[in-house]
Enzyme design. Structure first.
Site, PDB file in Angstrom:
ATOM      1  N   LYS A   1       9.898 -29.009  -0.200  1.00 32.34           N
ATOM      2  CA  LYS A   1      10.796 -30.135   0.106  1.00 32.34           C
ATOM      3  C   LYS A   1      11.136 -30.963  -1.125  1.00 32.34           C
ATOM      4  O   LYS A   1      12.244 -31.472  -1.260  1.00 32.34           O
ATOM      5  CB  LYS A   1      10.180 -31.025   1.188  1.00 32.34           C
ATOM      6  CG  LYS A   1       8.864 -31.710   0.803  1.00 32.34           C
ATOM      7  CD  LYS A   1       7.660 -31.093   1.426  1.00 32.34           C
ATOM      8  CE  LYS A   1       6.378 -31.661   0.863  1.00 32.34           C
ATOM      9  NZ  LYS A   1       5.187 -31.229   1.511  1.00 32.34           N
TER      10      LYS A   1
ATOM     11  N   GLY B   1       6.288 -29.520   9.432  1.00 34.79           N
ATOM     12  CA  GLY B   1       5.344 -28.417   9.684  1.00 34.79           C
ATOM     13  C   GLY B   1       5.852 -27.483  10.769  1.00 34.79           C
ATOM     14  O   GLY B   1       6.897 -26.845  10.637  1.00 34.79           O
TER      15      GLY B   1
ATOM     16  N   LYS C   1      11.665 -35.419   2.558  1.00 35.52           N
ATOM     17  CA  LYS C   1      11.953 -34.805   3.862  1.00 35.52           C
ATOM     18  C   LYS C   1      13.151 -35.485   4.536  1.00 35.52           C
ATOM     19  O   LYS C   1      13.966 -34.836   5.195  1.00 35.52           O
ATOM     20  CB  LYS C   1      10.706 -34.881   4.742  1.00 35.52           C
ATOM     21  CG  LYS C   1       9.543 -34.045   4.181  1.00 35.52           C
ATOM     22  CD  LYS C   1       8.232 -34.389   4.859  1.00 35.52           C
ATOM     23  CE  LYS C   1       7.083 -33.553   4.348  1.00 35.52           C
ATOM     24  NZ  LYS C   1       5.766 -34.050   4.780  1.00 35.52           N
TER      25      LYS C   1
ATOM     26  N   VAL D   1      10.001 -29.546   6.428  1.00 35.24           N
ATOM     27  CA  VAL D   1       9.914 -30.825   7.154  1.00 35.24           C
ATOM     28  C   VAL D   1       9.222 -30.611   8.495  1.00 35.24           C
ATOM     29  O   VAL D   1       9.583 -29.705   9.250  1.00 35.24           O
ATOM     30  CB  VAL D   1      11.318 -31.421   7.455  1.00 35.24           C
ATOM     31  CG1 VAL D   1      11.178 -32.811   8.067  1.00 35.24           C
ATOM     32  CG2 VAL D   1      12.181 -31.474   6.214  1.00 35.24           C
TER      33      VAL D   1
ATOM     34  N   THR E   1      -2.834 -21.912   0.982  1.00 36.39           N
ATOM     35  CA  THR E   1      -3.169 -22.090   2.397  1.00 36.39           C
ATOM     36  C   THR E   1      -2.050 -21.572   3.312  1.00 36.39           C
ATOM     37  O   THR E   1      -2.319 -20.837   4.277  1.00 36.39           O
ATOM     38  CB  THR E   1      -3.372 -23.597   2.678  1.00 36.39           C
ATOM     39  OG1 THR E   1      -4.262 -24.091   1.695  1.00 36.39           O
ATOM     40  CG2 THR E   1      -3.917 -23.865   4.041  1.00 36.39           C
ATOM     41  N   VAL E   2      -0.814 -21.952   2.997  1.00 39.31           N
ATOM     42  CA  VAL E   2       0.294 -21.570   3.886  1.00 39.31           C
ATOM     43  C   VAL E   2       0.539 -20.062   3.801  1.00 39.31           C
ATOM     44  O   VAL E   2       0.743 -19.391   4.825  1.00 39.31           O
ATOM     45  CB  VAL E   2       1.571 -22.377   3.547  1.00 39.31           C
ATOM     46  CG1 VAL E   2       2.733 -21.936   4.415  1.00 39.31           C
ATOM     47  CG2 VAL E   2       1.319 -23.870   3.726  1.00 39.31           C
TER      48      VAL E   2
ATOM     49  N   GLY F   1      -0.575 -28.236   7.451  1.00 35.53           N
ATOM     50  CA  GLY F   1      -1.702 -27.352   7.734  1.00 35.53           C
ATOM     51  C   GLY F   1      -1.277 -25.904   7.793  1.00 35.53           C
ATOM     52  O   GLY F   1      -0.086 -25.583   7.954  1.00 35.53           O
TER      53      GLY F   1
ATOM     54  N   GLY G   1      -9.848 -32.749   4.714  1.00 36.12           N
ATOM     55  CA  GLY G   1      -8.841 -31.781   4.243  1.00 36.12           C
ATOM     56  C   GLY G   1      -7.430 -32.112   4.697  1.00 36.12           C
ATOM     57  O   GLY G   1      -6.546 -31.264   4.630  1.00 36.12           O
TER      58      GLY G   1
ATOM     59  N   ILE H   1       7.076 -28.154  13.701  1.00 38.87           N
ATOM     60  CA  ILE H   1       8.176 -28.611  14.582  1.00 38.87           C
ATOM     61  C   ILE H   1       9.474 -27.959  14.084  1.00 38.87           C
ATOM     62  O   ILE H   1       9.827 -28.129  12.916  1.00 38.87           O
ATOM     63  CB  ILE H   1       8.363 -30.153  14.515  1.00 38.87           C
ATOM     64  CG1 ILE H   1       7.032 -30.886  14.696  1.00 38.87           C
ATOM     65  CG2 ILE H   1       9.403 -30.623  15.513  1.00 38.87           C
ATOM     66  CD1 ILE H   1       7.095 -32.379  14.360  1.00 38.87           C
TER      67      ILE H   1
HETATM   68  N1  HSE Z   1       1.372 -33.997   2.281  1.00 38.83           N
HETATM   69  C1  HSE Z   1       2.197 -33.689   3.390  1.00 38.83           C
HETATM   70  C2  HSE Z   1       1.793 -34.550   4.582  1.00 38.83           C
HETATM   71  C3  HSE Z   1       2.047 -32.227   3.723  1.00 38.83           C
HETATM   72  O1  HSE Z   1       0.764 -35.231   4.523  1.00 38.83           O
HETATM   73  O2  HSE Z   1       2.514 -34.603   5.558  1.00 38.83           O
HETATM   74  C4  HSE Z   1       3.131 -31.671   4.583  1.00 38.83           C
HETATM   75  O3  HSE Z   1       4.379 -31.744   4.007  1.00 38.83           O
END
Ligand code: HSE
Length: 429
Positions: A105, A134, A205, A132, A13-14, A302, A187, A136
């Site tokens: 992480k 996403g 994190k 850490v 996805t990423v 995401g 999702g 931000i």
């Molecule tokens: N599983 C992690 C979360 C994904 O729900 O924040 C992002 O690191």
């Protein structure tokens, strides 16, 4: 303008998000930053899966070695999500003179000392903005924006899955199981959400955030971790009535006896800045001696937000390559292990839910045990329907040490009139 060649290992996805950004915003990025980023090769074991984008077959490979061995590739993006295999990929890439960008992480929190040391040995750098929070840019904020400050506190909602679950439980009084199911359908949650629910993902994190904030290395094994599994709709209701919201907080504080680092469900005052951070959003609250209190909020997971952080790292890596400064400032300070405070000495106010038989004298016994450990009760609630004669007793304590609470609650749980394990939640004041 010189082009930076990128090799992407792990097309999920990423990775898809990274390719999309580089396609749609390439001109914008190079105009703005002077760096022209090009994906030269993409490696994944599964090349058949439908990802919603097309990639020329000529740049696809199943072999990561074709990226690591390619002398034209200057930056490797590791997005495999594995542990041992990812560690090998990163080390090999560094040894081949490549800059590395990763969102891993779990690997960095466990093996960061080995990996960052290897980077330094090879005069290269590991970039990890996407690991850490996403989208931000919290790593950059700590490494650069707040570098002038001594940071005293880091409080974070840094797991979107658990924040979504707790928010849904709070909004609609649904059970944790239902909220988790809903998160999976939408999702938001992983197929196996164990690391999220247990608080371990937040702890990974927190190791990175706190190590950056306090300028040394935090040992993951010394971070106290508790997940959200035992929170019930009843707890949401009672704590809400008392003016609190339950959040899974990752907390790191610099104290006189060392760094107090922990992850646990926490009662946050409804008016606290973090209380209103809901759903899959993440937020990190920092206190610096000159910057004062700040909060950074955004989507913590995401495709888009995480890919945005990866591309930011690619731009930075690209700039360093273009200027020839391949091991610029900003790497983690791994040489000093930070002294950790003992969890037993941490002082908090507590919420305690005790499932007890509704009979005279129960409360007196509980109060007597708490008193014997010098724990002072601030308030008591007992209401609600009896389930087979059992009614929860809800207690709020004044400030008390962790070690006293732990012993007292263990003793309370052994009382014959207590039917089930009491739940203890800490309050963040
Ligand atoms: N599983 C992690 C979360 C994904 O729900 O924040 C992002 O690191």
């Amino acid at each position: 303008m010189r082009r930076i060649n990128i090799g992407l290992i792990g097309w999920g996805t990423v990775g898809t998000g990274v390719i999309k950004i580089l396609r749609s915003n390439a001109a914008h990025i190079s105009r703005r930053t002077g760096v022209s980023l090009r994906i030269r090769r993409v490696a994944d074991l599964d090349l058949k899966r439908v990802r919603g984008i097309k990639i020329p077959p000529s740049i696809l490979t199943r072999k990561a070695s074709q990226i690591i061995e390619d002398p034209e590739i200057q930056v490797v993006v590791e997005l495999t999500g594995g542990l041992e295999s990812a560690q090998e990929l990163i080390i090999e890439s560094l040894r081949k003179g490549k800059q590395v960008v990763t969102a891993n992480k779990a690997l960095l929190a466990r093996k960061g000392k080995i990996l960052f040391r290897e980077a330094r040995k090879n005069n290269r750098r590991i970039f990890f903005e996407a690991s850490v929070g996403g989208g931000i840019p919290i790593i950059k904020i700590l490494q650069e924006g707040l570098a002038a400050n001594k940071i005293s506190s880091v409080l974070g909602i840094i797991n979107g899955t658990t924040n979504y679950i707790l928010s849904r439980m709070t909004e609609d009084r649904i059970s944790l199981e239902m909220a988790l199911q809903e998160a999976q359908i939408n999702g938001y949650a992983e197929k196996d959400p164990t690391l999220d629910l247990s608080g371990v993902d937040s702890a990974h994190k927190l190791v990175l955030l706190a190590s950056l904030a306090f300028g040394g290395w935090i040992d993951l094994k010394k971070v106290y971790v508790e997940g959200i599994n035992e929170i019930t709709d009843e707890d949401i209701e009672y704590t809400g009535g008392l003016g609190y919201t339950i959040k899974l907080l990752a907390i790191a504080k610099q104290t006189a006896s060392g760094v107090d680092a922990r992850v646990h469900p926490t009662l946050v005052n409804r008016h606290h800045l973090l209380a209103s951070v809901d759903g899959v959003f993440n937020a990190i609250y920092l206190e610096g001696d000159y910057s004062d209190r700040q909060i950074f909020q955004g989507k913590g997971a995401g495709e888009g937000p995480t890919a945005s952080a990866i591309v930011a790292d690619l731009i930075e890596a690209g700039k360093e390559i273009l200027t020839g400064n391949l091991n610029g400032p900003g790497s983690l300070l791994i040489d000093d292990d930070l002294k950790m405070a003992s969890m037993g000495e941490v002082e908090c106010r507590h919420y305690i839910r005790i499932p007890a038989v509704d009979r005279p004298g129960v409360l007196a016994q509980i109060a007597s045990i708490l008193g014997s450990f010098n724990i002072s009760i601030a308030s008591v609630i007992q209401r609600g329907q009896r389930r087979r004669g059992v009614v929860p007793i809800i207690l709020m304590t004044h400030l008390a040490k962790e070690k006293a609470l732990k012993k007292a609650v263990a003793r309370i749980s052994r009382l014959p009139m207590v039917k089930g394990r009491p739940l203890r939640l800490r309050v963040e004041d």
